[in-house]
Design a protein around this motif. Structure first.
Motif, PDB file in Angstrom:
ATOM      1  N   PHE A 186      37.920  26.835  32.435  1.00 20.93           N
ATOM      2  CA  PHE A 186      38.928  27.298  31.478  1.00 20.93           C
ATOM      3  C   PHE A 186      38.784  28.822  31.392  1.00 20.93           C
ATOM      4  O   PHE A 186      37.855  29.329  30.772  1.00 20.93           O
ATOM      5  CB  PHE A 186      38.713  26.648  30.114  1.00 20.93           C
ATOM      6  N   GLN A 187      39.698  29.522  32.041  1.00 11.85           N
ATOM      7  CA  GLN A 187      39.588  30.971  32.169  1.00 11.85           C
ATOM      8  C   GLN A 187      40.586  31.689  31.256  1.00 11.85           C
ATOM      9  O   GLN A 187      41.789  31.408  31.286  1.00 11.85           O
ATOM     10  CB  GLN A 187      39.831  31.383  33.621  1.00 11.85           C
ATOM     11  N   GLU A 188      40.073  32.609  30.465  1.00 12.93           N
ATOM     12  CA  GLU A 188      40.964  33.421  29.630  1.00 12.93           C
ATOM     13  C   GLU A 188      41.795  34.342  30.527  1.00 12.93           C
ATOM     14  O   GLU A 188      41.250  34.998  31.416  1.00 12.93           O
ATOM     15  CB  GLU A 188      40.153  34.280  28.656  1.00 12.93           C
ATOM     16  N   PRO A 189      43.117  34.399  30.341  1.00  9.75           N
ATOM     17  CA  PRO A 189      43.950  35.273  31.173  1.00  9.75           C
ATOM     18  C   PRO A 189      43.621  36.740  30.934  1.00  9.75           C
ATOM     19  O   PRO A 189      43.252  37.128  29.823  1.00  9.75           O
ATOM     20  CB  PRO A 189      45.379  34.945  30.722  1.00  9.75           C
ATOM     21  N   ASP A 190      43.743  37.539  31.990  1.00 12.79           N
ATOM     22  CA  ASP A 190      43.446  38.970  31.839  1.00 12.79           C
ATOM     23  C   ASP A 190      44.669  39.851  32.036  1.00 12.79           C
ATOM     24  O   ASP A 190      44.587  41.063  31.893  1.00 12.79           O
ATOM     25  CB  ASP A 190      42.332  39.390  32.803  1.00 12.79           C
TER      26      ASP A 190
ATOM     27  N   ILE B 168      40.969  35.907  39.952  1.00 15.35           N
ATOM     28  CA  ILE B 168      41.149  34.642  40.668  1.00 15.35           C
ATOM     29  C   ILE B 168      40.088  34.503  41.755  1.00 15.35           C
ATOM     30  O   ILE B 168      39.474  33.445  41.918  1.00 15.35           O
ATOM     31  CB  ILE B 168      42.558  34.553  41.290  1.00 15.35           C
ATOM     32  N   LYS B 169      39.857  35.574  42.505  1.00  7.31           N
ATOM     33  CA  LYS B 169      38.862  35.544  43.589  1.00  7.31           C
ATOM     34  C   LYS B 169      37.471  35.252  43.042  1.00  7.31           C
ATOM     35  O   LYS B 169      36.727  34.435  43.596  1.00  7.31           O
ATOM     36  CB  LYS B 169      38.876  36.873  44.342  1.00  7.31           C
ATOM     37  N   ALA B 170      37.112  35.920  41.961  1.00  9.97           N
ATOM     38  CA  ALA B 170      35.787  35.713  41.368  1.00  9.97           C
ATOM     39  C   ALA B 170      35.649  34.300  40.806  1.00  9.97           C
ATOM     40  O   ALA B 170      34.595  33.664  40.936  1.00  9.97           O
ATOM     41  CB  ALA B 170      35.551  36.739  40.268  1.00  9.97           C
ATOM     42  N   THR B 171      36.725  33.799  40.203  1.00  7.38           N
ATOM     43  CA  THR B 171      36.687  32.464  39.619  1.00  7.38           C
ATOM     44  C   THR B 171      36.635  31.395  40.701  1.00  7.38           C
ATOM     45  O   THR B 171      35.961  30.368  40.549  1.00  7.38           O
ATOM     46  CB  THR B 171      37.918  32.232  38.717  1.00  7.38           C
ATOM     47  N   GLU B 172      37.355  31.616  41.815  1.00  4.01           N
ATOM     48  CA  GLU B 172      37.334  30.654  42.912  1.00  4.01           C
ATOM     49  C   GLU B 172      35.922  30.487  43.476  1.00  4.01           C
ATOM     50  O   GLU B 172      35.521  29.379  43.843  1.00  4.01           O
ATOM     51  CB  GLU B 172      38.302  31.085  44.016  1.00  4.01           C
TER      52      GLU B 172
ATOM     53  N   ILE C 147      43.675  29.475  30.814  1.00  6.45           N
ATOM     54  CA  ILE C 147      44.333  28.907  31.981  1.00  6.45           C
ATOM     55  C   ILE C 147      43.312  28.050  32.719  1.00  6.45           C
ATOM     56  O   ILE C 147      42.163  28.445  32.895  1.00  6.45           O
ATOM     57  CB  ILE C 147      44.882  30.012  32.902  1.00  6.45           C
ATOM     58  N   VAL C 148      43.728  26.853  33.123  1.00  6.34           N
ATOM     59  CA  VAL C 148      42.812  25.910  33.754  1.00  6.34           C
ATOM     60  C   VAL C 148      42.889  26.038  35.274  1.00  6.34           C
ATOM     61  O   VAL C 148      43.964  25.999  35.860  1.00  6.34           O
ATOM     62  CB  VAL C 148      43.149  24.463  33.348  1.00  6.34           C
ATOM     63  N   LEU C 149      41.719  26.184  35.909  1.00  7.14           N
ATOM     64  CA  LEU C 149      41.636  26.222  37.364  1.00  7.14           C
ATOM     65  C   LEU C 149      40.719  25.097  37.821  1.00  7.14           C
ATOM     66  O   LEU C 149      39.655  24.887  37.231  1.00  7.14           O
ATOM     67  CB  LEU C 149      41.082  27.559  37.862  1.00  7.14           C
ATOM     68  N   THR C 150      41.129  24.369  38.851  1.00  4.43           N
ATOM     69  CA  THR C 150      40.325  23.281  39.373  1.00  4.43           C
ATOM     70  C   THR C 150      40.169  23.415  40.878  1.00  4.43           C
ATOM     71  O   THR C 150      40.951  24.092  41.546  1.00  4.43           O
ATOM     72  CB  THR C 150      40.971  21.912  39.070  1.00  4.43           C
ATOM     73  N   ASP C 151      39.135  22.771  41.398  1.00  3.50           N
ATOM     74  CA  ASP C 151      38.889  22.778  42.839  1.00  3.50           C
ATOM     75  C   ASP C 151      38.056  21.555  43.191  1.00  3.50           C
ATOM     76  O   ASP C 151      37.516  20.887  42.302  1.00  3.50           O
ATOM     77  CB  ASP C 151      38.158  24.060  43.254  1.00  3.50           C
ATOM     78  N   HIS C 152      37.952  21.235  44.474  1.00  3.58           N
ATOM     79  CA  HIS C 152      37.096  20.126  44.882  1.00  3.58           C
ATOM     80  C   HIS C 152      36.670  20.302  46.334  1.00  3.58           C
ATOM     81  O   HIS C 152      37.291  21.035  47.101  1.00  3.58           O
ATOM     82  CB  HIS C 152      37.784  18.774  44.685  1.00  3.58           C
ATOM     83  N   VAL C 153      35.585  19.628  46.682  1.00  9.87           N
ATOM     84  CA  VAL C 153      35.054  19.655  48.043  1.00  9.87           C
ATOM     85  C   VAL C 153      34.551  18.250  48.376  1.00  9.87           C
ATOM     86  O   VAL C 153      34.055  17.534  47.498  1.00  9.87           O
ATOM     87  CB  VAL C 153      33.909  20.692  48.176  1.00  9.87           C
TER      88      VAL C 153
END
Length: 236
Positions: A35-39, A149-153, A222-228
């Motif tokens: 859950f990332q605060e928008p910048d 976005i890059k740092a959060t990814e 803002i919610v960001l998700t990923d999976h592997v």
């Protein structure tokens, strides 16, 4: 003799490869969520003017947008950038006794204001919009900068791999088998980035009806998700 040795080596290699491929495998999907605060915030502004004549309407619209830009620049709002989107002008008509009667022209000029999503910075910008002497309405979209976005990814990937490892260990212990090694890692599927509907959808207000500064200056995360997906070789 050399040919015989080479043939034996090939057979042994083949046996090793086949033996390795007979190990049972475990497929695990690791998931992550942040859950990332928008910048950043982009405020879309539309300035509208009306006049009886086409040229007069254009001049009036250009003058209004020029005054608004000057007010924004004079306010020296931190990180503010102004982008011109475009202008359109339409002839307006009224209806009387079933007939269309020309009723002058209306011009609309759109600009985008991009600035850091800091409450104080956003508030300063909204104060200029509310106090300006032009007819306008605006909406806000919050988001993440490319750098964030890059740092959060990077964090998302690390969290997804860690989640996969944890699940694999639990499954292996429960099944009374041991993890031998990683056979395959599958990554590169589409990630999901989405934001609260009230910020990504339309948030349009006029100066006269503006009352929701709280939602503008305090956006939801803002919610960001990923999976592997990781495949492990197992030893029984």
């Amino acid at each position: 003799m050399k040919k015989l040795i080479l043939l034996v080596a090939i057979l042994i290699t083949g046996i090793c490869v086949n033996a390795q491929s007979t190990y049972p495998t475990l497929d695990v999907k690791g998931e992550s969520k942040i859950f990332q605060e928008p910048d950043i915030v982009v405020i879309s502004v539309n300035v509208s003017t009306k006049a009886n004549e086409y040229e007069a309407c254009l001049d009036k619209n250009f003058s209004a947008i020029d005054r608004l830009k000057k007010s924004l620049k004079l306010a020296k709002i931190e990180s503010l950038k102004i982008f011109d989107v475009g202008q359109r002008i339409n002839e307006e008509k009224t209806y009387s006794s079933g007939k269309q009667i020309p009723d002058g022209y209306r011009a609309n000029y759109s600009i985008k204001l991009k600035l850091e999503a800091k409450p104080k910075t956003i508030h300063s910008c909204l104060e200029v919009l509310k106090s300006s002497d032009v007819e306008l309405n605006f909406n806000a979209n919050y988001g993440l900068s490319p750098e964030l976005i890059k740092a959060t990814e990077a964090k998302l990937i690390a969290m997804a791999v860690s989640d996969a490892k944890t699940k694999a260990k639990i499954l292996a212990e429960s099944a009374e088998v041991q993890l031998k090694s990683i056979q395959n890692i599958n990554y590169g599927t589409v990630k999901t980035i989405y934001g609260p509907k009230q910020h990504m959808a339309e948030m349009r207000v006029s100066k006269a009806g503006y009352s929701g500064s709280q939602s503008f200056t305090n956006p939801d995360p803002i919610v960001l998700t990923d999976h592997v997906e990781i495949t492990y070789l197992l030893v029984e």
